[in-house]
Design an enzyme around this catalytic site. Structure first.
Site, PDB file in Angstrom:
ATOM      1  N   ASP A  73       0.697  -1.031   0.508  1.00  0.00           N
ATOM      2  CA  ASP A  73       0.176   0.101   0.076  1.00  0.00           C
ATOM      3  C   ASP A  73       0.938   0.832  -0.285  1.00  0.00           C
ATOM      4  O   ASP A  73       2.332   1.442   1.240  1.00  0.00           O
ATOM      5  CB  ASP A  73      -1.542   0.223   1.179  1.00  0.00           C
ATOM      6  CG  ASP A  73      -2.012   1.256   0.932  1.00  0.00           C
ATOM      7  OD1 ASP A  73      -1.344   2.038   0.566  1.00  0.00           O
ATOM      8  OD2 ASP A  73      -2.959   0.997   1.645  1.00  0.00           O
ATOM      9  N   TYR A 170      -9.904  15.503 -10.098  1.00  0.00           N
ATOM     10  CA  TYR A 170      -9.534  15.054 -10.568  1.00  0.00           C
ATOM     11  C   TYR A 170      -8.115  15.489 -11.437  1.00  0.00           C
ATOM     12  O   TYR A 170      -6.801  14.911 -11.960  1.00  0.00           O
ATOM     13  CB  TYR A 170     -10.067  14.534 -11.903  1.00  0.00           C
ATOM     14  CG  TYR A 170      -9.356  13.663 -12.595  1.00  0.00           C
ATOM     15  CD1 TYR A 170      -9.565  11.947 -12.576  1.00  0.00           C
ATOM     16  CD2 TYR A 170      -9.172  13.711 -13.911  1.00  0.00           C
ATOM     17  CE1 TYR A 170      -8.625  11.807 -13.720  1.00  0.00           C
ATOM     18  CE2 TYR A 170      -8.940  12.317 -15.147  1.00  0.00           C
ATOM     19  CZ  TYR A 170      -8.876  11.817 -14.764  1.00  0.00           C
ATOM     20  OH  TYR A 170      -8.211  10.727 -15.641  1.00  0.00           O
ATOM     21  N   LYS A 174      -4.060  14.740 -11.520  1.00  0.00           N
ATOM     22  CA  LYS A 174      -3.476  13.954 -13.092  1.00  0.00           C
ATOM     23  C   LYS A 174      -2.575  15.240 -13.731  1.00  0.00           C
ATOM     24  O   LYS A 174      -1.487  15.222 -13.984  1.00  0.00           O
ATOM     25  CB  LYS A 174      -4.434  13.974 -14.546  1.00  0.00           C
ATOM     26  CG  LYS A 174      -5.376  12.474 -13.752  1.00  0.00           C
ATOM     27  CD  LYS A 174      -4.651  11.319 -13.452  1.00  0.00           C
ATOM     28  CE  LYS A 174      -5.071  10.378 -13.556  1.00  0.00           C
ATOM     29  NZ  LYS A 174      -4.621   9.312 -13.340  1.00  0.00           N
TER      30      LYS A 174
END
Length: 294
Positions: A73, A170, A174
């Site tokens: 993780d 988002y 990105k």
């Protein structure tokens, strides 16, 4: 001899999608690839999907490389630290390629929602999974590259610039990897290590195939299926396309001259003659410019 024979790579976030395609591409080029992620057989992540890192590692080996799966993780610092300590020990300090592809935000984006109405907890978790994880992984991985005064870090993202991507959270998740590559390139330059960002085009991932209710064998059926973006899906590429492009890029001798730049899959295809596994040579860049996306 394959172009990456004898090279050691890690694909952080190799369970599915671009990560699996990149791992396979590196394996096809002969590399030893550590495939990391949260999902193993009998223990799926909270995304609750069927793909596992064991499958990815087996694919790497089947393609001609050496695949090694390690459950990690990447938001847990101790697990990431232990990963690189293991690589250091098992590979006698050798690490040549570090791919940061951790994402895990598939179910977190609320599209067509202004940022003040978007779930704040989901938006912040997206940054934890897609930005914080990259920082942790590079922090512990870079010293192995710096010590050998060579190597490459690749930040995998969506898009080639800083334009808005339909959601603030988002977009931030990105765009950040692009700047991470630029900033890391500056810090790493005196040590002979390169850092770049790479993006696929319209990725025909497992999740996207499910969205269009098709399989890889009949994916073109989706183009006339009537769903939103179905027309654009005709220009999609498999995850192996960007994987082959990254493998070709990683084998180049002029990586320091390329450091700090963003390379889309279609540019890598143009330069290195990359063909997708389905025999096509999709060019999302030309298509996107024609339709005003770029």
């Amino acid at each position: 001899m394959k172009p990456l024979q004898g090279k050691v790579a890690i694909v952080a976030g190799a369970t599915r999608g671009a990560g699996r395609g990149i791992a396979a591409g590196l394996g096809e080029a002969g590399a030893t690839v550590y495939c990391t992620g949260r999902s193993i057989r009998g223990q799926a992540s909270d995304l609750n999907r069927a793909e596992t890192i064991e499958e990815t590692a087996e694919l790497v080996t089947a393609k001609g490389g050496i695949g090694i799966h390690v459950q990690v993780d990447h938001s847990v610092e101790a697990e990431v630290k232990a990963l690189f300590e293991r690589i250091d020990q098992e590979q006698n300090g050798q690490l040549d390629i570090l791919i940061n592809n951790i994402w895990g935000g598939e179910k977190l984006t609320e599209w067509n929602t202004p940022f003040w109405e978007h779930s704040l907890s989901k938006g912040l978790l997206m940054q934890d999974r897609a930005v914080k994880t990259h920082l942790i992984t590079s922090h512990y991985g870079a010293p192995l590259l710096v010590k050998r005064k060579s190597g490459l870090i690749i930040e995998v993202t969506d898009g080639i610039d800083y334009r808005y991507r339909g959601s603030l959270f988002y977009s931030l998740a990105k765009i950040s990897p692009i700047h991470l590559a630029t900033a890391m390139a500056a810090d790493l330059k005196p040590h002979g290590v390169a850092a770049v960002a790479v993006t696929p085009g319209f990725l025909r991932s497992e999740e996207m195939l499910e969205h269009f209710e098709v399989e890889e064998a009949n994916w073109m059926d989706a183009v006339t299926g009537g769903k939103p973006d179905a027309e654009h899906f005709s220009q999609s590429e498999t995850p192996f396309f960007v994987g082959r492009g990254i493998a070709a890029l990683a084998a180049q001798k002029d990586l320091m001259e390329r450091s700090g730049q963003v390379f889309p899959s279609w540019q890598l295809s143009d330069e290195f003659g990359i063909i997708d596994v389905d025999g096509r040579q999709p060019h999302w860049g030309n298509y996107a410019k024609l339709h005003g996306f770029l």
